[in-house]
Design an enzyme around this catalytic site. Sequence first.
Site, PDB file in Angstrom:
ATOM      1  N   ARG A  71      42.034  37.373  33.156  1.00 41.40           N
ATOM      2  CA  ARG A  71      41.856  38.002  34.409  1.00 41.40           C
ATOM      3  C   ARG A  71      42.465  37.511  35.654  1.00 41.40           C
ATOM      4  NH1 ARG A  71      35.718  39.589  36.000  1.00 41.40           N
ATOM      5  NH2 ARG A  71      35.537  41.210  33.811  1.00 41.40           N
ATOM      6  N   SER A 173      36.218  44.452  36.123  1.00 31.59           N
ATOM      7  CA  SER A 173      34.921  44.899  36.642  1.00 31.59           C
ATOM      8  C   SER A 173      34.468  44.726  38.020  1.00 31.59           C
ATOM      9  CB  SER A 173      33.891  43.532  36.031  1.00 31.59           C
ATOM     10  OG  SER A 173      32.659  43.684  35.569  1.00 31.59           O
ATOM     11  N   ASP A 330      27.796  48.393  38.592  1.00 29.42           N
ATOM     12  CA  ASP A 330      29.366  47.936  39.367  1.00 29.42           C
ATOM     13  C   ASP A 330      30.525  48.626  38.675  1.00 29.42           C
ATOM     14  OD1 ASP A 330      29.591  46.827  36.792  1.00 29.42           O
ATOM     15  OD2 ASP A 330      30.372  44.770  37.215  1.00 29.42           O
ATOM     16  N   ASP A 332      32.692  49.034  36.788  1.00 25.36           N
ATOM     17  CA  ASP A 332      33.365  49.169  35.852  1.00 25.36           C
ATOM     18  C   ASP A 332      32.146  49.820  34.784  1.00 25.36           C
ATOM     19  OD1 ASP A 332      32.351  46.701  35.618  1.00 25.36           O
ATOM     20  OD2 ASP A 332      33.657  46.527  33.422  1.00 25.36           O
ATOM     21  N   ASP A 334      29.237  47.868  33.597  1.00 26.89           N
ATOM     22  CA  ASP A 334      28.918  46.984  32.581  1.00 26.89           C
ATOM     23  C   ASP A 334      27.748  46.753  33.014  1.00 26.89           C
ATOM     24  OD1 ASP A 334      30.203  45.504  33.995  1.00 26.89           O
ATOM     25  OD2 ASP A 334      31.247  44.803  32.892  1.00 26.89           O
ATOM     26  N   ARG A 335      27.362  46.179  34.380  1.00 27.39           N
ATOM     27  CA  ARG A 335      26.376  45.292  35.248  1.00 27.39           C
ATOM     28  C   ARG A 335      25.160  46.065  36.307  1.00 27.39           C
ATOM     29  NH1 ARG A 335      27.574  40.379  37.748  1.00 27.39           N
ATOM     30  NH2 ARG A 335      28.443  41.632  38.960  1.00 27.39           N
ATOM     31  N   GLU A 426      22.022  37.828  30.658  1.00 24.31           N
ATOM     32  CA  GLU A 426      22.269  37.088  30.906  1.00 24.31           C
ATOM     33  C   GLU A 426      22.155  37.318  32.982  1.00 24.31           C
ATOM     34  OE1 GLU A 426      26.877  37.162  31.155  1.00 24.31           O
ATOM     35  OE2 GLU A 426      27.532  38.882  32.090  1.00 24.31           O
ATOM     36  N   SER A 428      23.685  37.348  35.571  1.00 22.26           N
ATOM     37  CA  SER A 428      24.340  37.895  36.841  1.00 22.26           C
ATOM     38  C   SER A 428      24.227  39.136  36.123  1.00 22.26           C
ATOM     39  CB  SER A 428      25.799  37.072  36.448  1.00 22.26           C
ATOM     40  OG  SER A 428      26.195  37.622  35.221  1.00 22.26           O
ATOM     41  N   LYS A 440      26.921  43.443  27.662  1.00 21.30           N
ATOM     42  CA  LYS A 440      26.300  44.694  28.703  1.00 21.30           C
ATOM     43  C   LYS A 440      26.239  45.640  28.924  1.00 21.30           C
ATOM     44  CE  LYS A 440      29.368  41.415  31.946  1.00 21.30           C
ATOM     45  NZ  LYS A 440      29.709  40.966  31.526  1.00 21.30           N
TER      46      LYS A 440
END
Length: 614
Positions: A71, A173, A330, A332, A334-335, A426, A428, A440
Amino acid sequence: LTNNLKSDLNANLCCHATGDPQVDTAVYQWMTWDRNPQTRAQIESLVKAGHVEELRRRLCSRMSFGTAGLRAAMGAGFARINDLTIIQSTQGMYKYLAKFFPDLGSRGLVVGYDTRAQETCGCSSERLARLTAAVMLCKDVPVYLFSTYVPTPFVPYAVKKLGAAAGIMVTASHNPKEDNGYKVYWNNGAQISSPHDKEILRCIEESVEPWPDSWNEKLPDSSALRSDPLQEICHLYMEELSSLCFHRELNSKTSLKFVHSSFHGVGHRYVQQAFKVFGFPQPIPVPEQKDPDPNFSTVSCPNPEEGESVLELSLRLAEKEGARVVVATDPDADRLAVAEQCKWKVFTGNELAALLGWWMLYNWKETHPEFKKVYMLATTVSSKILQTIARTEGFHFEETLPGFKWIGNKICDLTKTGHEVIFSFEESIGFLCGSMVPDKDGVSAAVVVAEMAAYLENKNLTLNQQLKNIYENYGYHISKTSYVICNDPPTVKRIFSRLRNFGGENLYPILCGGYNIVQVRDATTGYDNNQPDQKSVLPVTKSSQMVTFTLQNGIVATLRTSGTEPKIKYYTEFCAPPGESDISSLEEELKRVTAALVEEFLEPDKNNLIPRSV
């Protein structure tokens, strides 16, 4: 340097000379290999302007695998995300996969992407995904390239369902708009971990010169080895998602309304489908944020974890529409962030995990009489609430290092031995309900939260009221999580070196905020003074910094570097016994210790650390 390279360099010095031999060599290599006119122009401009240090930063180092793959900022240079570095990375991936999988030519590779783009360097996630596919296709490796943007969890899900050798997701992300990334999944669907990450990096370094067909971005359109898994994977995912739906009839009758924000990313269409699978009416989308926008125009940063300030449009829309619950994925998807109307409570990742852990356990109990093979997982910097519930209820709990790659691989290990992982998280705001994806997943978490909220509404309870019930039953777990920004890696190294030699050589601090430190665990060096052999039971991670202190008053505090951004994160938690009622005094004590942790150990003023601004 070889004689040929020296003579080539001499011939090109008039165009690409800086006076620094190392930089000049790197500039020559870049200009020789890069075919993107915009990134070539960036390097030429820096050479012409004499910006030698900027050229050194961009060209004289390479990206390494962090907690979420490669990243970095998009732009020219071997240390950035661009056409050339993605081609080099995929050539290295091919080299490693071909050695590891004799059947790579039949298993293939999954490739997905988000909606990021940067005009100034001609770089978009879709283009980078197509170049990734081209590299594999030119070596006769089948590629499952999604025809449009997808949530990150769709790539590991596809790897498992299609039996692919690996998967690559082009995404950064929730990072700033300038960034992009290259996330790698192994054949088990989990993110790569050691030794694969180090071996792939070695193969990348051996494969830096682009192959002739690696630049053929149009190859995915003409190759018979390319297929589009979108329809099949979306159908299978939504079908399997229904296994997490426990109260469909109740969902269809609920009076609750939901607002969803996709934060200018991929989530809108997929969250809408997930709500349909669970029998809900469609959530109300935030119109300004439902369509992809690589500039993330309506938010100061595209990270829903930052709370109320970045959720402003969602909260105002919910008030207008009479919706009590906001779910925000978010970019992408995944959160997941969640807020509930009642003076707007934005739940932390730890609070949402307490709710989701309770919910998954409650519904498991309804149909399963015993817990011998049931697990929940969390990263070590996350709340200990699941550990506390596990001790009371009798199921298993395990901790991993920070980063969902550790959780994903642990899920795969436990599943192989016949165990059932029903929830992982997690702090976050990364959650996984069940284990259908070893990563996630904000899409599934969003609709599971909606069902939990609808169920509680039927019992005349809010999410926040149920959270208090959980804490009253198992003990309040009060936590603080934040960060400072440090853009200077040597400063970060100096801060953590000082911690390890605080009272002399190899002597860690013995006090924090006036309290004795009774345990020190250093995941970077593998030290743990609480173990008989003084060796940590967690794996050693020399590439990142992480030190945990346990204080005499029971507070656990951790300092660690982020694997995806230039941040030093800090985490503190106070775990009170059930029945403890004076929560405000515990909160005050935690606040004091957290402030002392930052001031005494990080020295923000002296080290020019930038505080969290959102």
